[in-house]
Design a protein around this motif. Sequence first.
Motif: not given
Length: 760
Positions: A478-484, A486-490, A499-511
């Motif tokens: 899931t973290t890999g999907l999040l980075h994908a 957010r990839d500027p290529a997409l 912009l990608v948000g949500g609880t899962t994205a927030m958890n990854a950003d906090v970490s």
Amino acid sequence: MASFLCKLGRFSFRRRWFVVVVWAGLLVLAGVLAARAPAAPPNDFSMPGTEAQRAYDLLEERFPGLNADGASARVVFRAEHGKVTDPQVRGTVEETVRALRDDPQVGQVTDPFATGSVSGDGSTAYTQVTYQVSAPHLEESSRSALLATVEHARSPRLTVEAGGNAVSALSKGGHSSEALGLGVAAVVLVLTFGSLLAAGLPLLTALLGVATGASAIKALSGPLGLGTTTTGLATMIGLAVGIDYALFVVSRHRAELVRGRSPQEAAAHAVGTAGSAVVFAGATVVIALAGLRVVDIPLLTQMGFAAAGTVVLAVLVALTLVPALLGIAGRRIGPARVRRRQGRTAGAGAGVRWARFVVRRPVVVLLTGVAALAAVAVPVASLRMGLPGDASQPVSTTQRRAYDLVTDGFGPGWNGPLTVVVQPAAGGGGAQAAAERTARQVRGRNDVAAVGRPRLSTTGDTAVLSVVPASPPGSEETTGLLHALRDPALASTADARILVGGTTAMNADVSQKLSGALLPYLALVVALAFLLLIVVFRSLLVPLKAALGFLLSVLAGLGAVVAVFQWGWLGRVFGVAEPGPVMSMMPIFMVGVVFGLAMDYEVFLVTRMREAYVHGRSPLDAVTDGFEHSARVVTAAAAIMISVFAAFMGSAEQMIRTIGFGLAVAVLFDAFVVRMALVPAVLALLGDRAWRLPRWLDRLVPDLDVEGERLQSTGTAPTVPQPSYDEQRPQADKVDAAAEAAEAAETDEAAEAGRGTSGT
């Protein structure tokens, strides 16, 4: 430093009733202000500078009806026989949806049949409940109504469960953790002092300091925006250091009484010497806690400053209120009589015997201790960080059962969808077209389970869509999907700003943010404390040793946290219902607090060794002398801190429980392995080099006289060095006679002290 503190201690002793009244007045004033203050605001979980936070802010601006930061609940239905679309079951589901909409705080409730939230086999469906307020602002009546509605919908043919942050009940504070910690601390103090009066004084002063600090935090919570968590953590740390700081001053006072000083001079000398160690130990804790500001996370900043404030109060209480209460207690605070006991004259105490063992075998002790701590620290390599969710709840809770129902019916990724906010790039057409292009790009990925239909804002310039991963929240996939995403290529391919948000994205950003801030924060705190310890010990090697010992302690503590809370080892013993990632804030907060506490024991123990060294002892004798006077008290102080921290494992808040365990284990390692074993071993190997300072640096470093050497010239200390442990034993009869004579004069001294107080 020692001379000033000695004068402060003497003043507090002489004006004891004035000092007591001042502190009582401060407590009453803080209590009145706290009673009149509004309720503390909820914790600020915003994460400035993260993409997930920017996505939340944009959603709040463009889609106010979504209540992006509002509390949410997911009510899951599963038909035990047939499908949820069967008429009777469907009727129950629709009735439940209508009942959920009746709550005044509810903003929106989705219809699972209209939104297509029904599993492929038709057995499971869910409705999403969004509230108009955030989870901390949600009234308990709304939570109760939600759970009552769920309970009413249950039947033998239909299983109904609810998850989400709206389901989690507010933590009911209570004081069971504090009471348990205080109970253990009281037992330790009684065993240490052998006197209820001497044991009660550190408890009384610590409680007064914590009560004043907690009341001040409550009074300032509105103006400063201090969240509800700050009081609990400030209480935990303030209680531990408050007892320890008072313990060291009282212990030194009793030792000076045994040496034949008058109560007033004993209190003054205790504050001048032990008080100096308290000041610098407190300063290291404050540096570590206030340094959390560099992480730039509001919640951590609030926790750090609130706890630092209670530490400052604990230091002030130890320097002023403790000597005042010592004056009120008189000689009753000391041993009633220094009796000759066969056990005392037969040989050295346990601390001295251990010190002699270590200095005779420093290499063996050093290698064994380092190897043991390194072994405990091995799990740190597997550290995974995240924020607690429904997956970490016990299987008996409705949140965990709802999580499992969604996983079984839809897939693991449906428990943590990603919220994708799309705005068209310049010349890229409208937001709807940009969102559709983005959706087409994302649907073709193997790690995506589903992509929702885009929803357009009222302004027409922003669209939002939901992307469901094929993997569980917090997983590497899931973290890999999040980075994908957010990839500027997409964004370039979709000709849009994404912009990608949500609880899962927030958890990854906090970490990620905490991981990036850990090393700079660690470097800042260690550098400042290193400079402070150079001033304290007038040495380069001793502060370096202290910093390296801290690293061993904190790594071993984190290793234990990973083993228990992430791997589940001894999970039942420590109340871990479900192993999972370690809370993201835990490592950096643990680094800050443990560093400050580790320096406490370093200062308390090593200042006594340096005091003996500057008074003429050899390096090895100084180590033994330091253990003779400090080992028992440091052991008691560590036991108290461990008991106070461990008691907080009973808290309902996962963050408090994890921090309590981590701090307790880290203090255990630091006090009993690093400070009691590795420190004397290293000092024995270094010899005189441990206490040397280059001449050029010696001229630059101010001499604060932490050891109280200048007190000799003022007549408050003996003019000859004190004998070593073995030399003191034949003098037991003289000490006994001096104590008996001092007891005989106790009444006259107390009367004269009372006249002096009234005269002022």
